[in-house]
Design a protein around this motif. Structure first.
Motif, PDB file in Angstrom:
ATOM      1  N   UNK A 523     -15.854  11.619  -1.587  1.00 23.05           N
ATOM      2  CA  UNK A 523     -15.818  12.727  -2.560  1.00 23.05           C
ATOM      3  C   UNK A 523     -14.537  13.065  -3.003  1.00 23.05           C
ATOM      4  N   UNK A 524     -14.405  13.756  -4.122  1.00 27.31           N
ATOM      5  CA  UNK A 524     -12.918  14.034  -4.751  1.00 27.31           C
ATOM      6  C   UNK A 524     -12.500  15.176  -3.970  1.00 27.31           C
ATOM      7  N   UNK A 525     -11.418  15.248  -3.545  1.00 28.14           N
ATOM      8  CA  UNK A 525     -10.608  16.144  -2.567  1.00 28.14           C
ATOM      9  C   UNK A 525      -9.135  16.591  -2.885  1.00 28.14           C
ATOM     10  N   UNK A 526      -8.730  17.783  -2.687  1.00 26.68           N
ATOM     11  CA  UNK A 526      -7.254  17.959  -2.785  1.00 26.68           C
ATOM     12  C   UNK A 526      -6.199  16.911  -1.744  1.00 26.68           C
ATOM     13  N   UNK A 527      -5.037  16.974  -2.182  1.00 24.02           N
ATOM     14  CA  UNK A 527      -4.055  16.199  -1.199  1.00 24.02           C
ATOM     15  C   UNK A 527      -3.971  16.719   0.194  1.00 24.02           C
ATOM     16  N   UNK A 528      -4.388  18.137   0.283  1.00 20.12           N
ATOM     17  CA  UNK A 528      -4.614  18.752   1.498  1.00 20.12           C
ATOM     18  C   UNK A 528      -5.449  18.281   2.457  1.00 20.12           C
ATOM     19  N   UNK A 529      -6.467  17.871   1.875  1.00 24.41           N
ATOM     20  CA  UNK A 529      -7.630  17.263   2.563  1.00 24.41           C
ATOM     21  C   UNK A 529      -7.407  15.906   2.723  1.00 24.41           C
ATOM     22  N   UNK A 530      -7.220  14.988   1.797  1.00 22.62           N
ATOM     23  CA  UNK A 530      -7.226  13.791   1.713  1.00 22.62           C
ATOM     24  C   UNK A 530      -6.248  13.045   2.860  1.00 22.62           C
ATOM     25  N   UNK A 531      -5.109  13.986   3.081  1.00 20.50           N
ATOM     26  CA  UNK A 531      -4.050  13.474   3.945  1.00 20.50           C
ATOM     27  C   UNK A 531      -4.582  13.476   5.246  1.00 20.50           C
ATOM     28  N   UNK A 532      -5.619  14.184   5.784  1.00 21.41           N
ATOM     29  CA  UNK A 532      -6.383  14.011   6.974  1.00 21.41           C
ATOM     30  C   UNK A 532      -7.627  13.410   7.119  1.00 21.41           C
ATOM     31  N   UNK A 533      -8.133  12.925   6.033  1.00 23.83           N
ATOM     32  CA  UNK A 533      -9.485  12.378   5.839  1.00 23.83           C
ATOM     33  C   UNK A 533      -9.442  10.932   6.532  1.00 23.83           C
ATOM     34  N   UNK A 534     -10.474  10.612   7.448  1.00 23.81           N
ATOM     35  CA  UNK A 534     -10.614   9.311   8.091  1.00 23.81           C
ATOM     36  C   UNK A 534     -10.483   8.311   7.184  1.00 23.81           C
ATOM     37  N   UNK A 535     -11.240   8.116   6.033  1.00 31.41           N
ATOM     38  CA  UNK A 535     -11.255   7.109   5.021  1.00 31.41           C
ATOM     39  C   UNK A 535      -9.895   6.754   4.574  1.00 31.41           C
ATOM     40  N   UNK A 536      -9.165   7.762   4.169  1.00 30.36           N
ATOM     41  CA  UNK A 536      -7.811   7.731   3.695  1.00 30.36           C
ATOM     42  C   UNK A 536      -6.923   7.005   4.815  1.00 30.36           C
ATOM     43  N   UNK A 537      -7.039   7.821   5.992  1.00 30.01           N
ATOM     44  CA  UNK A 537      -5.888   7.206   6.922  1.00 30.01           C
ATOM     45  C   UNK A 537      -6.259   5.929   7.222  1.00 30.01           C
ATOM     46  N   UNK A 538      -7.567   5.408   7.152  1.00 31.61           N
ATOM     47  CA  UNK A 538      -7.841   4.099   7.670  1.00 31.61           C
ATOM     48  C   UNK A 538      -7.239   3.256   6.557  1.00 31.61           C
ATOM     49  N   UNK A 539      -7.225   3.384   5.205  1.00 34.73           N
ATOM     50  CA  UNK A 539      -6.822   2.929   4.243  1.00 34.73           C
ATOM     51  C   UNK A 539      -5.417   2.904   4.170  1.00 34.73           C
ATOM     52  N   UNK A 540      -4.485   3.620   4.720  1.00 33.73           N
ATOM     53  CA  UNK A 540      -3.142   3.667   4.731  1.00 33.73           C
ATOM     54  C   UNK A 540      -2.756   2.899   5.926  1.00 33.73           C
ATOM     55  N   UNK A 541      -3.623   2.918   7.315  1.00 31.80           N
ATOM     56  CA  UNK A 541      -3.151   2.289   8.266  1.00 31.80           C
ATOM     57  C   UNK A 541      -3.181   0.796   8.049  1.00 31.80           C
ATOM     58  N   UNK A 542      -4.262   0.348   7.200  1.00 30.02           N
ATOM     59  CA  UNK A 542      -4.307  -1.058   6.694  1.00 30.02           C
ATOM     60  C   UNK A 542      -3.057  -1.527   5.952  1.00 30.02           C
ATOM     61  N   UNK A 543      -2.836  -0.643   4.861  1.00 29.91           N
ATOM     62  CA  UNK A 543      -1.558  -0.819   4.243  1.00 29.91           C
ATOM     63  C   UNK A 543      -0.273  -0.974   5.079  1.00 29.91           C
ATOM     64  N   UNK A 544      -0.087  -0.074   6.030  1.00 34.45           N
ATOM     65  CA  UNK A 544       1.127  -0.138   7.120  1.00 34.45           C
ATOM     66  C   UNK A 544       1.043  -1.521   7.881  1.00 34.45           C
ATOM     67  N   UNK A 545      -0.080  -2.047   8.095  1.00 31.87           N
ATOM     68  CA  UNK A 545      -0.225  -3.303   9.022  1.00 31.87           C
ATOM     69  C   UNK A 545       0.354  -4.461   7.930  1.00 31.87           C
ATOM     70  N   UNK A 546       0.014  -4.448   6.404  1.00 34.74           N
ATOM     71  CA  UNK A 546       0.473  -5.183   5.644  1.00 34.74           C
ATOM     72  C   UNK A 546       1.989  -5.115   5.405  1.00 34.74           C
ATOM     73  N   UNK A 547       2.424  -4.073   5.325  1.00 36.40           N
ATOM     74  CA  UNK A 547       3.923  -3.993   5.282  1.00 36.40           C
ATOM     75  C   UNK A 547       4.551  -4.564   6.372  1.00 36.40           C
ATOM     76  N   UNK A 548       3.894  -4.399   7.671  1.00 38.91           N
ATOM     77  CA  UNK A 548       4.709  -4.789   9.001  1.00 38.91           C
ATOM     78  C   UNK A 548       4.899  -6.395   9.055  1.00 38.91           C
ATOM     79  N   UNK A 549       3.900  -6.956   8.110  1.00 37.21           N
ATOM     80  CA  UNK A 549       3.715  -8.315   8.329  1.00 37.21           C
ATOM     81  C   UNK A 549       5.124  -8.780   7.849  1.00 37.21           C
ATOM     82  N   UNK A 550       6.092  -8.187   6.922  1.00 38.47           N
ATOM     83  CA  UNK A 550       7.235  -8.773   6.648  1.00 38.47           C
ATOM     84  C   UNK A 550       8.416  -8.430   7.708  1.00 38.47           C
ATOM     85  N   UNK A 551       8.052  -7.905   8.859  1.00 38.44           N
ATOM     86  CA  UNK A 551       9.056  -7.444   9.857  1.00 38.44           C
ATOM     87  C   UNK A 551       8.798  -7.964  11.077  1.00 38.44           C
ATOM     88  N   UNK A 552       9.591  -8.017  12.168  1.00 37.20           N
ATOM     89  CA  UNK A 552       9.379  -8.232  13.531  1.00 37.20           C
ATOM     90  C   UNK A 552       8.796  -7.098  14.131  1.00 37.20           C
TER      91      UNK A 552
END
Length: 603
Positions: A523-552
């Protein structure tokens, strides 16, 4: 290799100036179009010939002389990117003055500092609102004697007032300017402290512009070359391109409002663009979002992306294999060609600087048919000091030294530069100038490496190196650039100095958020809600893991926090050139950082 030099292709005579380069263009292509302009966003583009532009420059210059402009006087320009910015710039040069650009988004205290430090006598602004900012600080800047407002008819006033000034007065002043004369003072929007005024000469601009045209003829110096400027001309990157294309054979256009950029690109149809990586990230993310309307479209889009990247990578090894070439042609018909159309349909090259683009996006856009030429430079180097060449692109690097330039990697990894493009010093700061200019070498503060072919790769900022509690040195730029490429992410600041592990502060892109939520069945939601939403955090966690692939492992992001506010120029956390003011963020968000590590740093 720790030093690389590219010989100059053009040696700039002492008599050369930005004025003489315009005169050469007029002599070469007098009645041909130099600029195309339009009065409103829906009006047709109207060509302005080299002769007509030069005549307008002289008319405005005569008006400035009539109002009392003396040789060497500093004149501030505060405006969006538009025809009048370029006109006024060249008119000031013709009258023997020194233009001082001011970002049109600058706060009053920033404006006051620049006008005071530069000692501006004249100020030319775009709007009444800009004039209000000048009026608010004017009593603190006693050198300012004259204020002109473009939207208030200032240029027509100057043309009329200059009618009685002999044209020979402007000609005499123009002809007296040489390569060593001061051309402009550009205030770096540095991430800490007050901006420093870098003094650049006519010779600095002439060296880079003429050598770039000779080195990159397929981009900026061929029949039919066109570019649409939409970055602020107050920035050295756009300013240099303005000078380079006017002195070459390119037709220049201006796009003052990025909200109309897609329509402007479609109507102007440039052959090359000047942009920063965030623009390319936005183009890709917007296309991805549109393709996510259905499962089939999404699958086709990602297949086309993989095909474009594979075709680009194959080009580095030789001819593209026939089977891949067929797939690439189909991907172009279904997806990639539409992206080219969104950029006007005729863009072949784009010059990118300011931050690393990332290899994936570099290969993707080359697969689309737009070769992004990553370059590197600073205000102090009159913009580019290294750039990839169209016929020898090494994606992931910023290319070899520009002709006439030397690059050296110091013992601590710092990039040092030498050449005729180096500024003459910081205004009113001789000690700082002596600190960064040593034996003809400019100490950039950036870190990098040179490969066996003399191509430069940027690895970080010397002053931004993070040293963890375990003693690991971490350059945050690589992680930040990779994570910022995710459509949800607006800005990233990697933290961890004297801490047990690397963390990150992340802000969400409010513009991209609604579309991303919709395509992920949220559902549409403001940034204040999205920043703690499990679906958003899961997507960001995957993005962090991809970023980490470039470093030790020791350099990887272990934890992150999503902030409830973005870093913007309006709230003071971004510079006008879109760089995060890291130290300010670290200071203001100390409690948030402490919470990330379950407590403050123990000295």
């Amino acid at each position: 290799m720790n030093i690389a030099t590219t010989p100059a292709l053009v040696d700039v005579p002492q008599s050369t100036s930005i004025n003489t380069m315009l005169a050469d263009r007029v002599a070469r292509t007098g009645d041909g179009p130099l600029i195309e302009r339009r009065e409103t966003p829906t009006a047709p583009w109207v060509p302005v010939s080299a002769k007509a532009f030069d005549a307008d420059v002289v008319a405005v210059a005569r008006g400035l002389v009539a109002r009392g402009l003396q040789v060497g006087d500093r004149v501030a320009i505060m405006s969006r990117t538009r025809y009048e910015w370029t006109l006024v710039d060249y008119a000031i040069w013709a009258a023997g003055g020194v233009p001082v650009p001011v970002y049109e988004t600058s706060a009053p205290d920033q404006v006051q500092w620049i006008l005071s430090d530069a000692g501006c006598r004249f100020v030319i602004v775009e709007t009444a609102a800009h004039a209000g900012i000048i009026d608010a600080v004017r009593k603190e800047v006693p050198t300012v004697e004259d204020l002109l407002v473009i939207d208030g008819g200032a240029l027509d006033t100057l043309r009329a007032q200059g009618a009685d000034t002999p044209e020979s007065e402007v000609t005499t002043r123009r002809d007296a300017v040489t390569a060593d004369d001061l051309a402009t003072i550009i205030y770096t929007s540095g991430s800490t402290g007050r901006p420093k005024g870098a003094e650049l000469t006519h010779g600095n601009f002439a060296h880079v512009a003429l050598n770039a045209a000779e080195a990159l003829p397929e981009v900026i110096d061929h029949d039919g070359a066109r570019t649409l400027l939409f970055l602020p001309i107050a920035h050295v990157f756009a300013r240099l391109i303005q000078v380079a294309v006017i002195s070459a054979n390119t037709v220049l256009g201006h796009a003052p409002d990025v909200k109309n950029l897609v329509a402007d690109l479609g109507s102007f149809q440039p052959t090359f663009l000047l942009a920063v990586p965030r623009v390319f990230e936005k183009v890709y993310n917007s296309a991805e979002q549109k393709a996510s309307a259905s499962k089939l479209k999404r699958q086709i889009f990602y297949w086309a992306v993989r095909t474009a990247i594979a075709a680009s990578r194959a080009r580095d090894e030789g001819p593209v294999p026939p089977a891949l070439a067929v797939q690439h042609k189909l991907a172009d018909k279904l997806v990639l060609g539409k992206l080219r159309e969104a950029m006007g349909g005729h863009v072949v090259h784009a010059v990118s600087g300011g931050a690393p683009l990332g290899e994936r996006l570099g290969h993707f856009f080359r697969g689309v048919g737009v070769t992004v030429l990553e370059g590197y430079g600073l205000t102090e180097t009159t913009a580019p000091t290294a750039v990839n060449m169209p016929r020898d692109v090494a994606i992931g690097t910023v290319g070899p030294a520009l002709p006439g330039t030397s690059i050296k990697i110091d013992e601590d990894g710092e990039i040092l530069l030498k050449g005729p493009h180096l500024f003459r010093g910081y205004r009113n700061k001789p000690e700082l100038t002596a600190e960064v200019l040593v034996d003809g070498w400019f100490h950039t503060g950036d870190l990098g490496t040179l490969d066996s072919h003399g191509r430069l790769r940027i690895t970080g900022r010397k002053k931004e190196i993070i040293v963890t509690a375990g003693g690991k040195n971490v350059a945050p730029a690589l992680l930040e650039d990779r994570l910022r490429s995710h459509p949800l992410v607006s800005q990233v600041v990697v933290v961890g100095d004297q801490r047990p592990f690397i963390g990150a502060l992340v802000t969400l892109d409010a513009e991209m958020l609604p579309g991303w939520l919709a395509t992920h069945d949220l559902p549409n939601m403001p940034v204040s809600e999205a920043r703690v939403h499990p679906g958003v955090l899961a997507a960001l966690d995957r993005a962090v893991n991809r970023a980490n692939e470039a470093v030790s492992r020791a350099e990887s992001i272990r934890k992150f926090v999503v902030l409830d506010t973005d870093f913007t120029e309006a709230n003071g956390y971004l510079t006008p050139s879109m760089k995060v003011k890291r130290q300010l963020v670290l200071t203001d968000f100390t409690p948030t950082i402490d919470a990330l590590y379950n407590g403050p740093h123990q000295a």
